[in-house]
Design an enzyme around this catalytic site. Structure first.
Site, PDB file in Angstrom:
ATOM      1  N   SER A  38      -7.082   8.747  -3.093  1.00 33.85           N
ATOM      2  CA  SER A  38      -6.849   8.594  -1.672  1.00 33.85           C
ATOM      3  C   SER A  38      -5.624   7.724  -1.405  1.00 33.85           C
ATOM      4  O   SER A  38      -5.083   7.078  -2.291  1.00 33.85           O
ATOM      5  CB  SER A  38      -8.072   7.971  -1.007  1.00 33.85           C
ATOM      6  OG  SER A  38      -8.130   6.599  -1.331  1.00 33.85           O
ATOM      7  N   LYS A  39      -5.236   7.766  -0.184  1.00 31.95           N
ATOM      8  CA  LYS A  39      -4.092   7.028   0.300  1.00 31.95           C
ATOM      9  C   LYS A  39      -4.093   5.564  -0.149  1.00 31.95           C
ATOM     10  O   LYS A  39      -3.090   5.036  -0.601  1.00 31.95           O
ATOM     11  CB  LYS A  39      -4.160   7.100   1.821  1.00 31.95           C
ATOM     12  CG  LYS A  39      -3.045   6.449   2.552  1.00 31.95           C
ATOM     13  CD  LYS A  39      -3.258   6.700   4.027  1.00 31.95           C
ATOM     14  CE  LYS A  39      -2.141   6.082   4.841  1.00 31.95           C
ATOM     15  NZ  LYS A  39      -2.202   6.526   6.229  1.00 31.95           N
ATOM     16  N   ARG A  40      -5.246   4.946  -0.044  1.00 35.32           N
ATOM     17  CA  ARG A  40      -5.344   3.521  -0.353  1.00 35.32           C
ATOM     18  C   ARG A  40      -5.108   3.225  -1.822  1.00 35.32           C
ATOM     19  O   ARG A  40      -4.655   2.152  -2.177  1.00 35.32           O
ATOM     20  CB  ARG A  40      -6.725   3.000   0.049  1.00 35.32           C
ATOM     21  CG  ARG A  40      -7.100   3.349   1.461  1.00 35.32           C
ATOM     22  CD  ARG A  40      -7.728   2.171   2.123  1.00 35.32           C
ATOM     23  NE  ARG A  40      -6.937   0.969   1.856  1.00 35.32           N
ATOM     24  CZ  ARG A  40      -6.923  -0.089   2.637  1.00 35.32           C
ATOM     25  NH1 ARG A  40      -7.639  -0.103   3.713  1.00 35.32           N
ATOM     26  NH2 ARG A  40      -6.211  -1.149   2.326  1.00 35.32           N
ATOM     27  N   ASP A  41      -5.460   4.179  -2.692  1.00 30.53           N
ATOM     28  CA  ASP A  41      -5.316   3.946  -4.124  1.00 30.53           C
ATOM     29  C   ASP A  41      -3.878   3.696  -4.511  1.00 30.53           C
ATOM     30  O   ASP A  41      -3.587   2.885  -5.372  1.00 30.53           O
ATOM     31  CB  ASP A  41      -5.850   5.148  -4.911  1.00 30.53           C
ATOM     32  CG  ASP A  41      -7.326   5.360  -4.654  1.00 30.53           C
ATOM     33  OD1 ASP A  41      -8.051   4.358  -4.629  1.00 30.53           O
ATOM     34  OD2 ASP A  41      -7.730   6.508  -4.456  1.00 30.53           O
ATOM     35  N   GLY A  42      -2.978   4.413  -3.879  1.00 28.01           N
ATOM     36  CA  GLY A  42      -1.574   4.251  -4.193  1.00 28.01           C
ATOM     37  C   GLY A  42      -1.109   2.837  -3.897  1.00 28.01           C
ATOM     38  O   GLY A  42      -0.460   2.201  -4.724  1.00 28.01           O
TER      39      GLY A  42
END
Length: 511
Positions: free
Chosen positions: A265-269
RNA sequence: GGCCCGUUCGUCUAUCGGUUAGGACACCAGAUUUUCAUUCUGGGAAGAGGGGUUCGACUCCCCUACGGGCUACCA
């Protein structure tokens, strides 16, 4: 049934395109090209509340950057089935919804949000699965329970309604997934999905089936998150009487986060320090920034290659593929069934491979841009910049590192790796440096070999081992402890810079 | 919770009943490189568990466990 291969990538413009979406697009693209078919882009913007300005442009730009170009669709010249934006196709969906109602496969539903909420709570309280299905629909306000008059009146009044699919009570829906083999569902577990919303827009389910039919899509290649709604789609094809031209389905495994579990997900990056989007993105609503592969210094060829290998393999040991080679080798049978964790190390390795293969001329503009930013561009020739690229590209993993690792080619060092100085500098060094400096002035032809000759001679004269001095010399000339072959560097920067830098080092470190 | 899908080295994966279970990334060691890196060589590292089927299962079937997806008038 042999027919022309036509596949589509159908994202919705609700934000930046996720890297997993890029992979889905890539697999579609490879499949289409492999079979001499068409790859098209369709924008699924049936949810107007989730529309994000700029998202569509982002999708187009991302596909262009990656070299995954559709032959038809928004941003790519449209084609025989225009428009390719579902919001612009809005008027054509209603007739299909009506067709289903007339055939008894769908019905009007007038339930309010509160009605639905009440139904769910009632059912939950009695410990039953809360869904609008073959059983509960008889307790709701719809054209199956209301009298014909009442329904007619409500429609005439302009009362809000949706159209729901009338799911068979208990029926086994079985289909062959190109990746997973036979998959089956029982309609008893499903619910009467809304096909047509009260705002006059179709839902994804109706729109994708109608459009895939109208656009003659032969294969639907999409993410695994769609697998549970595949039976609904199949039932829709049947209800429309389109089963003979129903596309084949292939549900791709998901891209998982590198640590722990779950969808990438977006947050992982942000958390792990690698991009999950192809391009940088600034959210127009929240102002939130997300970084992209392009800006992080990845080459599109590398991203394509590594994405291809995340969930697919060629069946042999080849790791490096051009997009042409991928096209040749690709097949759905070799797509794996299980989710793949994104591996940052492998991504870096892939990029390294491509950076090294990159032509100096292709790399030069990136360095030139940095030079312009530093106000140094006018001092150096294109040949010089290219030569620098040739030397440093072996040392870098990402193109955006190029200025940091090559700046000493363009300016004298302003700081030195003091660890090396402390370790290697001693009372014999100044005399040695002086000798190198003056001997270099005397060489007839200034080149790497000549410099090395001077260097070795001087070492000899002073009884110092090269092992103990080379790195120190490097730091004196460049400021840093690592880099391309030192005498190549010395050759490129030239005699005058050599003189200046040796003098400056002497000044700094001999007290 | 229900339904569906999945499960081989840390990671991506090969194997489509018979292999010393192969490769890549990462890691470790050695060699080369007058420096760092590169490069080369070598090394450790895997079939979730339990039942079947079979002369023989990583491979086929079942159960369990674990992981994931879906469960909206979102896609």
């Amino acid at each position: 049934m042999d027919r022309r291969v036509r596949v589509r990538f159908a994202p919705s413009p609700t934000g930046p395109l996720h890297i997993g979406g890029v992979r889905t697009a890539l697999y579609n693209y490879l499949f289409a090209r492999k079979h001499g078919g068409d790859f098209l882009l369709r924008i699924e913007d049936t949810d107007q509340t989730r529309f994000v300005p700029g998202a569509e442009e982002y999708i187009i730009e991302a596909l262009k950057w990656a070299g995954i170009e559709p032959v038809e669709g928004i941003g790519f010249g449209d084609g025989p089935h225009a428009p390719y934006r579902q919001s612009e196709r809005k008027p054509m969906y209603k007739q299909y919804a009506m067709q289903l109602i007339e055939a008894g496969h769908a019905y009007y539903a007038f339930d309010t949000a509160e009605d639905l909420e009440g139904m769910r709570e009632r059912l939950k309280a009695s410990n039953v699965d809360a869904k609008y299905d073959a059983i509960t629909r008889s307790t709701m306000k719809n054209s199956l329970t209301l009298s014909e008059d009442e329904v007619g009146k409500r429609l005439e009044n302009g009362d809000p309604y949706v159209v729901r699919f009338k799911l068979p009570r208990k029926e086994e829906v079985k289909f062959h997934d190109e990746i997973r083999g036979w998959v089956s569902f029982n309609t008893a577990q499903l619910d009467d999905k809304v096909l047509y919303k009260s705002d006059g827009m179709p839902t994804y389910h109706l729109a994708n089936v109608v459009d895939d039919y109208l656009m003659h899509i032969s294969h639907v290649i999409r993410g695994e998150e769609w697998l549970p709604s595949a039976p609904l789609h199949i039932l829709l094809y049947r209800a429309f009487g389109w089963e003979d031209v129903m596309p084949k389905f292939a549900h791709l495994p998901l891209l998982l986060k590198p640590d722990g579990n779950g969808k990438l997900s977006k947050r992982d990056g942000d958390r792990l320090g690698f991009p999950v989007f192809p391009l940088n993105w600034l959210d127009p609503n929240s102002g939130e920034k997300s970084s992209g592969y392009r800006e992080a210094g990845y080459l599109p060829e590398a991203v394509v290659n590594l994405l291809a290998m995340l969930g697919w393999n060629p069946g042999n040991n080849q790791e490096l593929f051009t997009i042409e080679e991928l096209t040749e080798a690709f097949s759905l049978e070799r797509v794996s069934k299980s989710g793949a964790k994104f591996d940052q190390n492998k991504a870096k390795w892939y990029n390294q491979q491509y950076v090294r293969k990159l032509d100096n001329k292709a790399l030069a503009p990136i360095l030139t841009t940095a030079l312009i930013n530093e106000g140094l561009a006018s001092h150096f020739t294109a040949e010089y910049v290219e030569a620098v690229c040739g030397l440093v590209k072996e040392k870098m993993s990402f193109t955006n590192e190029i200025w940091d690792i090559s700046k000493y080619f363009f300016q004298d060092p302003s700081a030195y790796d003091l660890g090396v100085i402390e370790k290697r500098w001693n009372e014999k060094i100044p005399a040695l440096l002086h000798e190198i400096k003056s001997e270099i002035e005397t060489v007839e032809e200034y080149n790497a070999a000549a410099i090395e000759g001077v260097y070795n001679q001087a070492l000899n004269n002073h009884g110092i081992a090269g092992k103990d001095f080379l790195q120190l010399f490097r730091v004196c000339l460049t400021g840093i402890a690592g880099g391309p072959p030192l005498f190549e560097i010395a050759n490129l920067i030239g005699k005058a810079a050599m003189r200046r830098r040796i003098e400056h080092a002497l000044q700094e470190f001999s007290k």
